[in-house]
Design a protein around this motif. Structure first.
Motif, PDB file in Angstrom:
ATOM      1  N   ALA A 193       0.820  -1.212   0.000  1.00  0.00           N
ATOM      2  CA  ALA A 193       0.000   0.000   0.000  1.00  0.00           C
ATOM      3  C   ALA A 193       0.856   1.266   0.000  1.00  0.00           C
ATOM      4  O   ALA A 193       1.929   1.312   0.605  1.00  0.00           O
ATOM      5  CB  ALA A 193      -0.924   0.021   1.221  1.00  0.00           C
ATOM      6  N   LEU A 194       0.333   2.275  -0.682  1.00  0.00           N
ATOM      7  CA  LEU A 194       0.904   3.616  -0.704  1.00  0.00           C
ATOM      8  C   LEU A 194      -0.025   4.546   0.074  1.00  0.00           C
ATOM      9  O   LEU A 194      -1.203   4.685  -0.268  1.00  0.00           O
ATOM     10  CB  LEU A 194       1.035   4.110  -2.153  1.00  0.00           C
ATOM     11  N   LEU A 195       0.502   5.176   1.123  1.00  0.00           N
ATOM     12  CA  LEU A 195      -0.250   6.156   1.900  1.00  0.00           C
ATOM     13  C   LEU A 195       0.311   7.530   1.557  1.00  0.00           C
ATOM     14  O   LEU A 195       1.467   7.834   1.875  1.00  0.00           O
ATOM     15  CB  LEU A 195      -0.109   5.893   3.396  1.00  0.00           C
ATOM     16  N   ALA A 196      -0.478   8.347   0.871  1.00  0.00           N
ATOM     17  CA  ALA A 196       0.013   9.620   0.349  1.00  0.00           C
ATOM     18  C   ALA A 196      -0.888  10.765   0.783  1.00  0.00           C
ATOM     19  O   ALA A 196      -2.107  10.602   0.915  1.00  0.00           O
ATOM     20  CB  ALA A 196       0.073   9.571  -1.178  1.00  0.00           C
ATOM     21  N   SER A 197      -0.286  11.933   0.992  1.00  0.00           N
ATOM     22  CA  SER A 197      -1.069  13.134   1.294  1.00  0.00           C
ATOM     23  C   SER A 197      -0.587  14.271   0.411  1.00  0.00           C
ATOM     24  O   SER A 197       0.556  14.293  -0.050  1.00  0.00           O
ATOM     25  CB  SER A 197      -0.967  13.506   2.774  1.00  0.00           C
ATOM     26  N   PHE A 198      -1.483  15.239   0.186  1.00  0.00           N
ATOM     27  CA  PHE A 198      -1.170  16.372  -0.675  1.00  0.00           C
ATOM     28  C   PHE A 198      -2.206  17.452  -0.439  1.00  0.00           C
ATOM     29  O   PHE A 198      -3.251  17.216   0.178  1.00  0.00           O
ATOM     30  CB  PHE A 198      -1.151  15.967  -2.162  1.00  0.00           C
ATOM     31  N   TYR A 199      -1.911  18.651  -0.919  1.00  0.00           N
ATOM     32  CA  TYR A 199      -2.862  19.754  -0.790  1.00  0.00           C
ATOM     33  C   TYR A 199      -3.984  19.625  -1.800  1.00  0.00           C
ATOM     34  O   TYR A 199      -3.763  19.190  -2.942  1.00  0.00           O
ATOM     35  CB  TYR A 199      -2.166  21.093  -1.021  1.00  0.00           C
ATOM     36  N   GLY A 206      -4.099   9.795 -11.454  1.00  0.00           N
ATOM     37  CA  GLY A 206      -2.721   9.422 -11.748  1.00  0.00           C
ATOM     38  C   GLY A 206      -2.302   8.158 -11.029  1.00  0.00           C
ATOM     39  O   GLY A 206      -1.524   7.361 -11.563  1.00  0.00           O
ATOM     40  N   GLN A 207      -2.820   7.946  -9.827  1.00  0.00           N
ATOM     41  CA  GLN A 207      -2.492   6.721  -9.090  1.00  0.00           C
ATOM     42  C   GLN A 207      -3.146   5.502  -9.733  1.00  0.00           C
ATOM     43  O   GLN A 207      -2.506   4.458  -9.885  1.00  0.00           O
ATOM     44  CB  GLN A 207      -2.948   6.855  -7.635  1.00  0.00           C
ATOM     45  N   THR A 208      -4.417   5.640 -10.093  1.00  0.00           N
ATOM     46  CA  THR A 208      -5.087   4.491 -10.711  1.00  0.00           C
ATOM     47  C   THR A 208      -4.513   4.210 -12.097  1.00  0.00           C
ATOM     48  O   THR A 208      -4.385   3.053 -12.494  1.00  0.00           O
ATOM     49  CB  THR A 208      -6.606   4.711 -10.782  1.00  0.00           C
ATOM     50  N   ASP A 209      -4.147   5.255 -12.827  1.00  0.00           N
ATOM     51  CA  ASP A 209      -3.521   5.059 -14.140  1.00  0.00           C
ATOM     52  C   ASP A 209      -2.180   4.341 -14.006  1.00  0.00           C
ATOM     53  O   ASP A 209      -1.749   3.629 -14.931  1.00  0.00           O
ATOM     54  CB  ASP A 209      -3.307   6.400 -14.840  1.00  0.00           C
ATOM     55  N   ALA A 210      -1.515   4.523 -12.874  1.00  0.00           N
ATOM     56  CA  ALA A 210      -0.230   3.855 -12.644  1.00  0.00           C
ATOM     57  C   ALA A 210      -0.403   2.392 -12.248  1.00  0.00           C
ATOM     58  O   ALA A 210       0.594   1.664 -12.119  1.00  0.00           O
ATOM     59  CB  ALA A 210       0.552   4.591 -11.561  1.00  0.00           C
ATOM     60  N   GLY A 211      -1.639   1.959 -12.041  1.00  0.00           N
ATOM     61  CA  GLY A 211      -1.886   0.569 -11.691  1.00  0.00           C
ATOM     62  C   GLY A 211      -2.160   0.330 -10.229  1.00  0.00           C
ATOM     63  O   GLY A 211      -2.083  -0.813  -9.754  1.00  0.00           O
ATOM     64  N   LEU A 212      -2.497   1.395  -9.495  1.00  0.00           N
ATOM     65  CA  LEU A 212      -2.838   1.269  -8.080  1.00  0.00           C
ATOM     66  C   LEU A 212      -4.349   1.370  -7.905  1.00  0.00           C
ATOM     67  O   LEU A 212      -5.030   2.015  -8.711  1.00  0.00           O
ATOM     68  CB  LEU A 212      -2.159   2.373  -7.273  1.00  0.00           C
ATOM     69  N   ALA A 213      -4.869   0.744  -6.878  1.00  0.00           N
ATOM     70  CA  ALA A 213      -6.304   0.786  -6.581  1.00  0.00           C
ATOM     71  C   ALA A 213      -6.512   1.557  -5.284  1.00  0.00           C
ATOM     72  O   ALA A 213      -5.982   1.171  -4.233  1.00  0.00           O
ATOM     73  CB  ALA A 213      -6.863  -0.627  -6.442  1.00  0.00           C
ATOM     74  N   ILE A 214      -7.242   2.648  -5.339  1.00  0.00           N
ATOM     75  CA  ILE A 214      -7.458   3.466  -4.149  1.00  0.00           C
ATOM     76  C   ILE A 214      -8.489   2.803  -3.239  1.00  0.00           C
ATOM     77  O   ILE A 214      -9.606   2.517  -3.654  1.00  0.00           O
ATOM     78  CB  ILE A 214      -7.890   4.891  -4.537  1.00  0.00           C
TER      79      ILE A 214
END
Length: 262
Positions: free
Chosen positions: A157-163, A223-231
């Motif tokens: 899993a990738l846990l990411a935060s941003f504005y 961009g995350q889903t396009d990279a092959g990740l599932a949110i």
């Protein structure tokens, strides 16, 4: 502005912020490490703690703290039993992690580099990536997501935060803030390099401030889903110390949990 020049500038700018002990450059105390060793710990990638089910038991897990140096998340995770690697552009930020590790007898690895290029790591090297607010310092976030997907194990899993990118739209003249007015001025995606006039950009560079980019929600989330990740998780969080007028009326931090299917 050439990409290498941008990265070099932001590295120097973050070294300066670290020396000034900005919010993200204040190492956790020994009491926090002691508590984490005893199983009492929380992790922050926005002002509020991460939901517990986003992390689970980290003991023995291989965790990459991506663009996350500063002596905060990585030492806590190491004290909780994880095998931690910290990757960051700033020498001074990485030194904060080494300081906490040396003080507390913790094992962690530090690597310096650009978050868009994780070639220092093999495919499927990590079970978890912790990526607090930092991708505003690169002009294109999509390479970050692709590299995260590559270095995660299937099921990792990738846990990411941003504005929320809405904060980049308004005219930053303090006079508007004093009047309680939000005046849209910039379009998204936003870029200090492309959107500031020559005088304002030169002043920001002269002041040693990091140059920032406001990515679209499409790039931040799709961009995350396009990279092959599932949110699999999402939340918003409020700014406890508002800098922009919008901070007073809406949560301007966003966080996602995304999994590499496998």
């Amino acid at each position: 502005m050439h990409a290498t020049e941008l990265i070099a500038h932001n590295r120097v700018a973050w070294n300066r912020q670290a020396r000034q002990q900005c919010e993200w450059s204040q190492p956790v105390g020994s009491d926090v490490i002691t508590a984490a060793r005893a199983g009492r710990w929380q992790l922050h990638i926005t002002p509020r703690p991460l939901p517990g089910d986003w992390l689970g038991d980290v003991s023995g897990r291989r965790i990459l703290c991506l663009a996350a140096a500063g002596g905060q998340q990585a030492p806590v995770l190491a004290a909780a039993g994880a095998e931690v690697t910290v990757f960051d552009l700033s020498d001074e930020q990485l030194e904060r992690d080494r300081f906490v590790a040396d003080r507390g007898g913790l094992q962690l690895t530090t690597v310096q580099g650009d978050m868009r290029d994780l070639s220092a790591f093999a495919d499927a090297s990590f079970d978890l990536i912790v990526h607090p607010i930092s991708n505003l310092y690169v002009p294109d976030v999509r390479p970050v997501w692709r590299e995260c997907r590559r270095v995660l194990v299937p099921g990792g899993a990738l846990l990411a935060s941003f504005y929320n990118p809405v904060v980049f739209v308004g005219d930053r003249d303090p006079a508007w803030l004093e009047q309680g007015v939000v005046k849209p001025h910039y379009t998204l995606p936003y870029s200090d390099v492309a959107d500031l006039d020559a005088e304002a950009l030169a002043q920001k560079r002269q002041n040693g401030e990091a140059l920032v980019f406001g990515h679209s929600l499409t790039d931040l989330i799709a961009g995350q889903t396009d990279a092959g990740l599932a949110i699999t998780g999402f939340y918003e969080d409020a700014q406890p110390n508002p800098r922009f007028l919008l901070d007073r009326y809406m949560p301007t931090f966003l966080a996602t949990r995304a999994v590499r299917p496998g």
